[in-house]
Structure formats: structure tokens, C-alpha cells
Design a protein around this motif. Structure first.
Motif, PDB file in Angstrom:
ATOM      1  N   TYR A  32       0.810  -1.205   0.000  1.00  0.00           N
ATOM      2  CA  TYR A  32       0.000   0.000   0.000  1.00  0.00           C
ATOM      3  C   TYR A  32       0.851   1.266   0.000  1.00  0.00           C
ATOM      4  CZ  TYR A  32      -4.004  -2.951   1.015  1.00  0.00           C
ATOM      5  OH  TYR A  32      -4.988  -3.902   0.930  1.00  0.00           O
ATOM      6  N   VAL A  33       0.464   2.186  -0.839  1.00  0.00           N
ATOM      7  CA  VAL A  33       0.952   3.558  -0.732  1.00  0.00           C
ATOM      8  C   VAL A  33       0.242   4.185   0.462  1.00  0.00           C
ATOM      9  CG1 VAL A  33       0.927   5.831  -1.818  1.00  0.00           C
ATOM     10  CG2 VAL A  33       1.405   3.785  -3.186  1.00  0.00           C
ATOM     11  N   MET A  34       0.992   4.917   1.260  1.00  0.00           N
ATOM     12  CA  MET A  34       0.426   5.510   2.475  1.00  0.00           C
ATOM     13  C   MET A  34       0.458   7.030   2.400  1.00  0.00           C
ATOM     14  SD  MET A  34      -0.426   2.860   4.113  1.00  0.00           S
ATOM     15  CE  MET A  34      -0.955   3.659   5.627  1.00  0.00           C
ATOM     16  N   GLY A  35      -0.585   7.638   2.935  1.00  0.00           N
ATOM     17  CA  GLY A  35      -0.655   9.092   2.931  1.00  0.00           C
ATOM     18  C   GLY A  35      -1.163   9.631   4.253  1.00  0.00           C
ATOM     19  N   TRP A  36      -0.865  10.905   4.464  1.00  0.00           N
ATOM     20  CA  TRP A  36      -1.419  11.643   5.599  1.00  0.00           C
ATOM     21  C   TRP A  36      -2.205  12.829   5.036  1.00  0.00           C
ATOM     22  CZ3 TRP A  36      -1.419  10.286  10.653  1.00  0.00           C
ATOM     23  CH2 TRP A  36      -0.498   9.312  11.086  1.00  0.00           C
ATOM     24  N   PHE A  37      -3.363  13.041   5.596  1.00  0.00           N
ATOM     25  CA  PHE A  37      -4.213  14.174   5.243  1.00  0.00           C
ATOM     26  C   PHE A  37      -4.638  14.859   6.539  1.00  0.00           C
ATOM     27  CE2 PHE A  37      -5.188  13.446   0.717  1.00  0.00           C
ATOM     28  CZ  PHE A  37      -4.601  12.202   0.551  1.00  0.00           C
ATOM     29  N   GLY A  42     -14.606  23.194   9.258  1.00  0.00           N
ATOM     30  CA  GLY A  42     -15.143  24.006   8.185  1.00  0.00           C
ATOM     31  C   GLY A  42     -14.352  23.981   6.899  1.00  0.00           C
ATOM     32  N   LYS A  43     -13.315  23.167   6.852  1.00  0.00           N
ATOM     33  CA  LYS A  43     -12.478  23.099   5.650  1.00  0.00           C
ATOM     34  C   LYS A  43     -12.482  21.697   5.077  1.00  0.00           C
ATOM     35  CE  LYS A  43      -9.383  26.907   6.791  1.00  0.00           C
ATOM     36  NZ  LYS A  43      -7.957  27.349   6.839  1.00  0.00           N
ATOM     37  N   GLU A  44     -12.061  21.614   3.833  1.00  0.00           N
ATOM     38  CA  GLU A  44     -11.990  20.315   3.188  1.00  0.00           C
ATOM     39  C   GLU A  44     -10.736  19.565   3.664  1.00  0.00           C
ATOM     40  OE1 GLU A  44     -14.579  20.775  -0.807  1.00  0.00           O
ATOM     41  OE2 GLU A  44     -12.509  20.082  -0.966  1.00  0.00           O
ATOM     42  N   ARG A  45     -10.799  18.258   3.550  1.00  0.00           N
ATOM     43  CA  ARG A  45      -9.653  17.442   3.888  1.00  0.00           C
ATOM     44  C   ARG A  45      -8.554  17.680   2.854  1.00  0.00           C
ATOM     45  NH1 ARG A  45     -10.835  11.431   5.902  1.00  0.00           N
ATOM     46  NH2 ARG A  45     -12.329  12.737   7.035  1.00  0.00           N
ATOM     47  N   GLU A  46      -7.344  17.943   3.323  1.00  0.00           N
ATOM     48  CA  GLU A  46      -6.263  18.265   2.408  1.00  0.00           C
ATOM     49  C   GLU A  46      -5.066  17.348   2.580  1.00  0.00           C
ATOM     50  OE1 GLU A  46      -4.861  22.256   3.156  1.00  0.00           O
ATOM     51  OE2 GLU A  46      -4.026  21.731   5.112  1.00  0.00           O
ATOM     52  N   PHE A  47      -4.356  17.208   1.497  1.00  0.00           N
ATOM     53  CA  PHE A  47      -3.169  16.363   1.443  1.00  0.00           C
ATOM     54  C   PHE A  47      -2.045  16.986   2.264  1.00  0.00           C
ATOM     55  CE2 PHE A  47       0.000  13.598  -0.152  1.00  0.00           C
ATOM     56  CZ  PHE A  47       1.086  14.350  -0.566  1.00  0.00           C
ATOM     57  N   VAL A  48      -1.316  16.116   2.990  1.00  0.00           N
ATOM     58  CA  VAL A  48      -0.149  16.559   3.740  1.00  0.00           C
ATOM     59  C   VAL A  48       1.115  15.894   3.200  1.00  0.00           C
ATOM     60  CG1 VAL A  48       0.977  16.594   5.997  1.00  0.00           C
ATOM     61  CG2 VAL A  48      -1.508  16.959   5.829  1.00  0.00           C
TER      62      VAL A  48
END
Length: 124
Positions: A32-37, A42-48
Motif C-alpha cells: 500500500y501507498v500511504m498518505g497523511w491528510f 469548516g475546511k476540506e480534507r487536504e493532502f499533507v
């Protein structure tokens, strides 16, 4: 199907550091490729940040480059997010995510599996 559990969130002063962990189970983690968001109220989920299956390549949002690092230990089925020089605007719920398929590293729609999130609060 992979299950993800984040830990390590908390309250920290601006300029401080935290390390988040995400423990995976139920599947072969190294596939699996792993990510953090992150998602602030009140804001959209964003890529970290994201890391490839072997850990050979990492990707970061411009807002965290130079301050955050992502790493993984496939033997421990765990991915980490080291956050340094934290800023108040970094306060959010941080989510770990996993994807099996190819696609954009920064798009949340590409990730099929998500943890429950861990709260990070940065005081000024």
C-alpha cells in the motif's frame, strides 16, 4: 482490507514538534501507498504527505515542505509523520490513509482506506 489506527496527536505550542504514528493491520502493508491528510473545522480534507510502498519516494504539500517528514517501517506495519516547526494553522484532525491502486498521491479520492483520525492542536 487494511485497518488503520493513528496515534500521537495532542496539544503543542507553535514551533514545537509531534510525531504521528499509524499502525496498519489486516493486509500486507508493503503493498500500500500511504498518505497523511488533515482536516480543520469548516475546511476540506487536504493532502499533507505520502510515501511509496518501499519508502523510496516521498511527497509533501507545499505548506509543510521542509518541516514535515514521512517514513514507514514495513516490518512494523507502521507509517510515521514527523512534524516540526508546527504552526497554529496546522491545527486539524490528521488522518492516515492507504491505497492499493495507482493514481495521484495527493488526491484523497485515490485512497480507499482511512483511519479514525487524531487531533493536533497548535497553540500560538
Amino acid at each position: 482490507q487494511v485497518q488503520l489506527v493513528e496515534s500521537g496527536g495532542g496539544l503543542v505550542q507553535a514551533g514545537g514538534s509531534l510525531r504521528l504514528s499509524c499502525a496498519a493491520s489486516g493486509a500486507t502493508f508493503s503493498l500500500y501507498v500511504m498518505g497523511w491528510f488533515r482536516q480543520a473545522p469548516g475546511k476540506e480534507r487536504e493532502f499533507v504527505a505520502a510515501i511509496t510502498r518501499t519508502g523510496g519516494d516521498t511527497y509533501f504539500a507545499d505548506s509543510v515542505k521542509g518541516r514535515f517528514t514521512i517514513s514507514r517501517d514495513n516490518a512494523k506495519n507502521t507509517v510515521y509523520l514527523q512534524m516540526n516547526s508546527l504552526r497554529p494553522e496546522g491545527s486539524a484532525v490528521y488522518y492516515c490513509a492507504a491505497r492499493y491502486t495507482r493514481g495521484s498521491y495527493s488526491s484523497r479520492y485515490e485512497y480507499a482506506y482511512w483511519g479514525q483520525g487524531t487531533q493536533v492542536t497548535v497553540s500560538s
